[in-house]
Motif scaffolding. Structure first.
Motif, PDB file in Angstrom:
ATOM      1  N   GLY A  96      16.019  11.688  29.849  1.00  0.00           N
ATOM      2  CA  GLY A  96      16.383  12.072  30.821  1.00  0.00           C
ATOM      3  C   GLY A  96      17.119  11.979  31.470  1.00  0.00           C
ATOM      4  O   GLY A  96      15.617  11.919  32.654  1.00  0.00           O
ATOM      5  N   LEU A  97      17.607  11.714  32.837  1.00  0.00           N
ATOM      6  CA  LEU A  97      18.196  11.180  33.623  1.00  0.00           C
ATOM      7  C   LEU A  97      19.956  11.982  34.604  1.00  0.00           C
ATOM      8  O   LEU A  97      20.245  12.340  33.939  1.00  0.00           O
ATOM      9  N   VAL A  98      19.980  12.882  35.553  1.00  0.00           N
ATOM     10  CA  VAL A  98      20.085  12.000  36.574  1.00  0.00           C
ATOM     11  C   VAL A  98      21.388  11.490  36.324  1.00  0.00           C
ATOM     12  O   VAL A  98      20.722  10.155  36.965  1.00  0.00           O
ATOM     13  N   GLY A  99      22.680  11.283  36.576  1.00  0.00           N
ATOM     14  CA  GLY A  99      23.145  10.321  37.323  1.00  0.00           C
ATOM     15  C   GLY A  99      23.412   9.603  38.511  1.00  0.00           C
ATOM     16  O   GLY A  99      23.746   8.505  38.315  1.00  0.00           O
ATOM     17  N   SER A 100      23.518  10.193  39.574  1.00  0.00           N
ATOM     18  CA  SER A 100      22.723   9.675  40.643  1.00  0.00           C
ATOM     19  C   SER A 100      21.835   9.411  40.892  1.00  0.00           C
ATOM     20  O   SER A 100      21.593   8.188  42.192  1.00  0.00           O
ATOM     21  N   ILE A 101      21.079   9.436  40.139  1.00  0.00           N
ATOM     22  CA  ILE A 101      19.821   8.149  39.980  1.00  0.00           C
ATOM     23  C   ILE A 101      19.665   7.067  40.117  1.00  0.00           C
ATOM     24  O   ILE A 101      18.984   6.125  40.135  1.00  0.00           O
ATOM     25  N   LEU A 102      21.073   6.649  38.638  1.00  0.00           N
ATOM     26  CA  LEU A 102      21.280   5.209  38.731  1.00  0.00           C
ATOM     27  C   LEU A 102      21.804   4.592  39.496  1.00  0.00           C
ATOM     28  O   LEU A 102      22.079   2.878  39.283  1.00  0.00           O
ATOM     29  N   TYR A 103      21.857   4.647  40.934  1.00  0.00           N
ATOM     30  CA  TYR A 103      22.510   4.056  42.370  1.00  0.00           C
ATOM     31  C   TYR A 103      21.726   3.055  42.560  1.00  0.00           C
ATOM     32  O   TYR A 103      21.310   2.198  43.807  1.00  0.00           O
ATOM     33  N   GLY A 104      19.659   4.145  42.563  1.00  0.00           N
ATOM     34  CA  GLY A 104      19.212   3.183  43.167  1.00  0.00           C
ATOM     35  C   GLY A 104      18.098   2.367  42.190  1.00  0.00           C
ATOM     36  O   GLY A 104      18.921   1.086  41.075  1.00  0.00           O
ATOM     37  N   SER A 105      17.120   2.120  42.671  1.00  0.00           N
ATOM     38  CA  SER A 105      16.245   1.095  41.891  1.00  0.00           C
ATOM     39  C   SER A 105      15.711   1.433  40.901  1.00  0.00           C
ATOM     40  O   SER A 105      15.501   0.459  39.609  1.00  0.00           O
ATOM     41  N   LEU A 106      16.152   2.794  39.441  1.00  0.00           N
ATOM     42  CA  LEU A 106      15.859   3.331  38.715  1.00  0.00           C
ATOM     43  C   LEU A 106      15.921   2.227  37.677  1.00  0.00           C
ATOM     44  O   LEU A 106      15.462   1.937  36.485  1.00  0.00           O
ATOM     45  N   ALA A 274       2.966  18.554  30.641  1.00  0.00           N
ATOM     46  CA  ALA A 274       2.055  18.453  30.323  1.00  0.00           C
ATOM     47  C   ALA A 274       0.982  18.144  29.493  1.00  0.00           C
ATOM     48  O   ALA A 274       1.317  18.509  28.566  1.00  0.00           O
ATOM     49  N   GLY A 275      -0.056  16.809  29.965  1.00  0.00           N
ATOM     50  CA  GLY A 275      -1.387  16.782  29.242  1.00  0.00           C
ATOM     51  C   GLY A 275      -0.672  15.689  28.336  1.00  0.00           C
ATOM     52  O   GLY A 275      -1.388  15.660  26.954  1.00  0.00           O
ATOM     53  N   ASP A 276       0.547  14.895  28.023  1.00  0.00           N
ATOM     54  CA  ASP A 276       1.200  14.161  27.290  1.00  0.00           C
ATOM     55  C   ASP A 276       0.253  13.045  27.370  1.00  0.00           C
ATOM     56  O   ASP A 276      -0.011  12.474  28.198  1.00  0.00           O
ATOM     57  N   ASP A 277       0.166  12.618  26.593  1.00  0.00           N
ATOM     58  CA  ASP A 277      -0.922  11.200  26.089  1.00  0.00           C
ATOM     59  C   ASP A 277      -0.248  10.459  24.893  1.00  0.00           C
ATOM     60  O   ASP A 277      -0.597   9.080  25.088  1.00  0.00           O
ATOM     61  N   ASN A 278       1.216  10.005  25.402  1.00  0.00           N
ATOM     62  CA  ASN A 278       2.333   9.168  25.566  1.00  0.00           C
ATOM     63  C   ASN A 278       1.773   7.829  25.541  1.00  0.00           C
ATOM     64  O   ASN A 278       2.674   7.660  26.342  1.00  0.00           O
ATOM     65  N   GLU A 279       1.516   6.686  25.306  1.00  0.00           N
ATOM     66  CA  GLU A 279       1.235   5.796  26.263  1.00  0.00           C
ATOM     67  C   GLU A 279       2.354   4.430  26.377  1.00  0.00           C
ATOM     68  O   GLU A 279       2.305   4.349  27.313  1.00  0.00           O
ATOM     69  N   ALA A 280       3.544   5.077  26.098  1.00  0.00           N
ATOM     70  CA  ALA A 280       4.567   4.492  26.190  1.00  0.00           C
ATOM     71  C   ALA A 280       4.929   5.584  27.636  1.00  0.00           C
ATOM     72  O   ALA A 280       5.176   4.118  28.780  1.00  0.00           O
ATOM     73  N   THR A 281       5.169   6.496  28.174  1.00  0.00           N
ATOM     74  CA  THR A 281       5.611   7.606  29.330  1.00  0.00           C
ATOM     75  C   THR A 281       4.459   6.976  30.497  1.00  0.00           C
ATOM     76  O   THR A 281       4.513   6.970  31.080  1.00  0.00           O
ATOM     77  N   ALA A 282       3.070   6.565  29.752  1.00  0.00           N
ATOM     78  CA  ALA A 282       2.097   6.079  30.748  1.00  0.00           C
ATOM     79  C   ALA A 282       2.476   5.229  30.898  1.00  0.00           C
ATOM     80  O   ALA A 282       2.761   4.430  32.133  1.00  0.00           O
ATOM     81  N   ALA A 283       2.712   3.740  30.350  1.00  0.00           N
ATOM     82  CA  ALA A 283       3.160   2.456  30.896  1.00  0.00           C
ATOM     83  C   ALA A 283       4.360   2.784  31.510  1.00  0.00           C
ATOM     84  O   ALA A 283       4.889   2.314  32.715  1.00  0.00           O
ATOM     85  N   LEU A 284       5.439   3.689  31.243  1.00  0.00           N
ATOM     86  CA  LEU A 284       6.667   3.745  31.735  1.00  0.00           C
ATOM     87  C   LEU A 284       6.702   4.018  33.583  1.00  0.00           C
ATOM     88  O   LEU A 284       7.270   3.662  34.694  1.00  0.00           O
ATOM     89  N   LEU A 285       5.496   5.288  33.314  1.00  0.00           N
ATOM     90  CA  LEU A 285       4.717   5.513  34.771  1.00  0.00           C
ATOM     91  C   LEU A 285       4.594   5.486  35.875  1.00  0.00           C
ATOM     92  O   LEU A 285       4.569   4.787  36.753  1.00  0.00           O
ATOM     93  N   ALA A 286       3.815   4.017  34.963  1.00  0.00           N
ATOM     94  CA  ALA A 286       2.848   2.715  36.077  1.00  0.00           C
ATOM     95  C   ALA A 286       4.212   1.791  36.161  1.00  0.00           C
ATOM     96  O   ALA A 286       4.216   1.171  38.200  1.00  0.00           O
ATOM     97  N   MET A 287       5.318   1.793  36.018  1.00  0.00           N
ATOM     98  CA  MET A 287       6.079   0.855  36.331  1.00  0.00           C
ATOM     99  C   MET A 287       6.990   1.360  37.396  1.00  0.00           C
ATOM    100  O   MET A 287       7.166   0.751  38.182  1.00  0.00           O
ATOM    101  N   VAL A 288       7.175   2.831  36.903  1.00  0.00           N
ATOM    102  CA  VAL A 288       7.637   3.274  38.345  1.00  0.00           C
ATOM    103  C   VAL A 288       7.099   3.115  39.371  1.00  0.00           C
ATOM    104  O   VAL A 288       7.432   2.687  40.650  1.00  0.00           O
ATOM    105  N   THR A 289       6.201   3.735  39.501  1.00  0.00           N
ATOM    106  CA  THR A 289       5.082   3.900  40.704  1.00  0.00           C
ATOM    107  C   THR A 289       4.791   2.352  40.967  1.00  0.00           C
ATOM    108  O   THR A 289       4.995   2.625  42.814  1.00  0.00           O
ATOM    109  N   GLU A 290       4.756   1.629  39.893  1.00  0.00           N
ATOM    110  CA  GLU A 290       4.593  -0.023  41.152  1.00  0.00           C
ATOM    111  C   GLU A 290       5.979  -0.573  41.160  1.00  0.00           C
ATOM    112  O   GLU A 290       6.077  -0.764  43.358  1.00  0.00           O
TER     113      GLU A 290
END
Length: 290
Positions: A96-106, A274-290
């Motif tokens: 899920g995402l708000v449209g305005s963040i699609l103008y940046g680096s996401l 909270a407490g989500d251990d989905n490995e795909a979510t963890a991978a996406l969060l790592a990419m976003v942080t990077e």
């Protein structure tokens, strides 16, 4: 009211004839007429001007026809989406995402994530931050990117970036003449365009709070449905709009000025369960942080 009532009414309204509608629906005309009459009785209003040739819609009929088209189109979308899901061998990963963040680096991050996970059917769903919270709880999305902070049980939010806001004005606005930062107080004499209109609270309330917290009150406020509508109204000379800096290149016919005061920003926030251990979510969060 059942879906068949809407389908029958939509066909009669489109054909402007019970006879032609019955032929297209492959049913006899008398049962079709009875179904439409039942619908009118349930709604407590007439939908058709009977006796006119071709059939005409009443005001209530025109309103129902517009809504029926949207409802039935949505039902068809759900039908084909579920069929596609049933035939897919990949795991659906909804974001899920708000449209305005699609103008940046996401978008670059999401493109990289999709390329790295061919096992996932990554689906992007536009929704406000407020809509993302129940969607996360109900597992309708795996992760959300928005702009508002909420204290919500079971939801973890993290600010990724505080994005500066800029003022979008039309080329003939008095504020278009300069190039330097504009004080927020210089904007209150103009009509302020905010978005989205609903649901609330939203980015619109975030912008209004920037004025309110500084003891400022815009001369007039006009609500728009979404970012591009607001910018279109700015181009028409209706007023000005505060938008994220990353969106400042979305319309070349407008002038964008920075705001003089510090902390005139809008956060980009990621929301997860909270407490989500989905490995795909963890991978996406790592990419976003990077």
């Amino acid at each position: 009211m059942e879906l068949r009532h809407l389908r029958y009414f939509q066909m009669v309204a489109a054909e402007r004839s019970f006879t032609r509608a019955a032929e297209r629906l492959h049913i006899a005309q008398p049962p079709l007429s009875r179904q439409i009459r039942q619908l009118e009785e349930e709604l407590g209003t007439e939908l058709l001007v009977r006796g006119s040739r071709p059939l005409e819609l009443t005001e209530a009929g025109r309103l129902l026809y517009e809504h029926a088209i949207q409802v039935l189109d949505r039902v068809d979308d759900i039908h084909w989406s579920l069929r596609a899901l049933g035939g897919s061998r990949r795991t659906v990963y909804p974001i899920g995402l708000v449209g305005s963040i699609l103008y940046g680096s996401l978008p670059r991050v999401l493109r990289r994530f999709r390329a790295s996970r061919p096992d996932l059917d990554v689906r992007l769903i536009e929704m406000t931050t407020l809509e993302q919270l129940p969607a996360l709880r109900d597992h309708r999305i795996a992760i959300g990117f928005g702009r508002l902070s909420f204290q919500e049980p079971g939801i973890v939010q993290r600010v990724l970036h505080d994005e500066p806001l800029v003022v979008a004005v039309s080329s003939d606005s008095p504020l278009a003449a300069g190039t330097g930062p504009v004080p927020l107080a210089a904007l209150v004499g103009e009509t302020l365009l905010v978005y989205p209109r609903k649901p609330r609270p939203s980015y619109a309330d975030q912008v209004l709070a920037l004025f309110r917290d500084r003891g400022l009150l815009p001369n007039a406020v006009v609500e728009a449905g979404e970012l591009q509508t607001a910018l279109g109204l700015v181009a028409c000379g209706v007023g000005l709009c505060l938008v994220p800096d990353s969106a400042s290149g979305s319309r070349g016919d407008l002038i964008y000025r920075p705001v003089a005061e510090p902390a005139i920003t809008s956060p980009i926030i990621v929301s997860t369960r909270a407490g989500d251990d989905n490995e795909a979510t963890a991978a996406l969060l790592a990419m976003v942080t990077e």
